[in-house]
Design an enzyme around this catalytic site. Structure first.
Site, mmCIF file in Angstrom:
data_model
loop_
_atom_site.group_PDB
_atom_site.id
_atom_site.type_symbol
_atom_site.label_atom_id
_atom_site.label_comp_id
_atom_site.label_asym_id
_atom_site.label_seq_id
_atom_site.Cartn_x
_atom_site.Cartn_y
_atom_site.Cartn_z
ATOM 1 N N ILE A 27 141.162 -29.302 40.981
ATOM 2 C CA ILE A 27 140.442 -28.207 39.936
ATOM 3 C C ILE A 27 140.283 -27.193 39.819
ATOM 4 O O ILE A 27 138.380 -27.038 40.795
ATOM 5 C CB ILE A 27 140.284 -28.960 38.698
ATOM 6 C CG1 ILE A 27 141.093 -31.405 38.555
ATOM 7 C CG2 ILE A 27 141.054 -28.696 37.192
ATOM 8 C CD1 ILE A 27 140.292 -31.059 37.434
ATOM 9 N N THR A 28 141.050 -26.585 39.879
ATOM 10 C CA THR A 28 140.220 -24.910 40.066
ATOM 11 C C THR A 28 139.533 -24.304 38.352
ATOM 12 O O THR A 28 140.146 -24.898 37.460
ATOM 13 C CB THR A 28 141.554 -23.679 40.322
ATOM 14 O OG1 THR A 28 142.405 -23.693 39.888
ATOM 15 C CG2 THR A 28 141.809 -24.108 41.720
ATOM 16 N N ALA A 30 136.690 -25.462 36.946
ATOM 17 C CA ALA A 30 136.260 -26.253 36.278
ATOM 18 C C ALA A 30 134.545 -26.060 35.524
ATOM 19 O O ALA A 30 134.430 -27.391 34.591
ATOM 20 C CB ALA A 30 137.005 -27.712 37.141
ATOM 21 N N GLY A 33 136.627 -24.654 29.598
ATOM 22 C CA GLY A 33 137.405 -25.087 28.742
ATOM 23 C C GLY A 33 138.394 -26.074 29.500
ATOM 24 O O GLY A 33 137.670 -26.958 29.736
ATOM 25 N N TYR A 186 149.069 -9.489 32.143
ATOM 26 C CA TYR A 186 149.711 -10.940 32.279
ATOM 27 C C TYR A 186 150.182 -11.903 32.392
ATOM 28 O O TYR A 186 150.726 -12.295 33.136
ATOM 29 C CB TYR A 186 147.712 -11.341 31.198
ATOM 30 C CG TYR A 186 147.984 -12.413 31.139
ATOM 31 C CD1 TYR A 186 146.952 -13.296 31.798
ATOM 32 C CD2 TYR A 186 148.677 -13.096 29.441
ATOM 33 C CE1 TYR A 186 146.807 -14.969 31.471
ATOM 34 C CE2 TYR A 186 148.191 -14.659 29.375
ATOM 35 C CZ TYR A 186 147.596 -15.205 30.092
ATOM 36 O OH TYR A 186 147.358 -16.741 30.248
#
Length: 317
Positions: A27-28, A30, A33, A186
């Site tokens: 998981i990037t 982490a 949030g 974005y």
């Protein structure tokens, strides 16, 4: 596809998740949030979690927090990566391939958002495009052989922001050297992420590869530090007010879509997953409508080819 929620009126939640013992999730982002909550829930289900984070100190603190809550027996570690620097992505991927035995799901959760003034990365990209799209594009590609060997998944955490910009990729000025706004840049970066996951699905089909599954989802409007980390003062004020309203949900609920995509067995890859309430900001988690421009095949193919060139990486598909 039908957008009737296959999980019923309450939608998907971690209560439906089976034990994840013996499975490994990367998981990037982490340390806070939705990424923090996703990792926490997977660990509580017995999974092994490898966090890919930018800040080593925060990674250490996060591991301590998890162990304080869940116990010292949990299997959690981290590898440092800055998705905005391609050399850092290559180094982190090499470390993953050397230290991790398999990848059941790569969850691309990290992002930066609403950067008020144009910032160019070391590699020459507008920072949101460089981090949210090119960094993730390269990471997926480098780890793909291990994901394929593991018959694993790639889960891209997009954003409803994909539909809040110009509705396409600005190929003639991807860095927004003209008319830069944090929102447009974005939006393009999240649209690029989402388009690339559907293009990957097509490429896997063409290659006859049924071992790897790829999913696109988003967290809705969740109370995280994303805007306060990189957004302008005005955006921070606006989102600060929104956090106190029913228009937002907890970071934990924001993690449900990516957890579902990483673990649920019978999930249609063509879907776009997130909250299904008003404006898809909050509500029961399931599949919902995605605008046609996010699946524009000609734009997606052009973006894929350009991304391979920009990252100097050719996917082995």
């Amino acid at each position: 596809m039908s957008t009737e929620n296959q999980f019923g009126k309450k939608g998907w939640s971690p209560e439906l998740m089976k034990s994840q013992k013996g499975k490994t999730f990367l998981i990037t982002g982490a340390t806070s949030g939705t990424g923090y909550e996703a990792a926490r829930i997977l660990l509580s289900k017995g999974a092994k979690v490898v966090m890919l984070n930018r800040n080593p100190k925060k990674s250490e603190d996060t591991i301590l927090a998890y162990k304080n809550e869940l116990g010292n027996h949990i299997d959690v570690s981290y590898i440092t990566v800055d998705l905005g620097i391609l050399s850092s992505v290559r180094k982190a991927a090499e470390e993953v391939l050397n230290t991790v035995s398999g990848i059941d799901a790569l969850m691309l959760n990290a992002a930066i958002a609403q950067v008020p003034k144009q910032v160019i990365t070391k590699d020459g990209f507008e920072s949101q495009l460089g981090t949210n799209h090119y960094g993730n594009f390269l990471l997926q590609g480098l780890l793909f052989p291990m994901i394929e060997k593991s018959k694993g998944r790639i889960v891209t955490v997009g954003s409803m922001g994909y539909d809040m910009g110009i509705k396409t990729i600005k190929f003639d000025d991807m860095n927004w050297d003209k008319d830069y706004t944090g929102n447009n840049a974005y939006s393009q970066s999240k649209l690029a992420q989402i388009m690339s996951i559907y293009e990957l699905q097509d490429k896997l089909k063409e290659a006859g590869n049924t071992d790897v599954k790829a999913y696109a989802c988003h967290p809705g409007s969740s109370r995280t530090s994303l805007i306060t980390t990189s957004g302008s003062l005005m955006m921070r004020i606006i989102f600060g007010l929104m956090k106190m309203s029913p228009l937002t949900q907890s970071a934990e609920r924001g993690a449900y879509p990516e957890l579902m995509c990483a673990t649920e067995e019978n999930l249609d890859q063509n879907g776009f997953y997130g909250p299904t309430g008003r404006s898809n900001w909050t509500g029961p988690v399931g599949a919902h409508h995605i605008e046609p421009h996010a699946k524009d095949k000609s734009v997606a193919k052009k973006l894929w080819d350009l991304s391979e060139k920009a990252t100097n990486f050719k996917w082995n598909l």
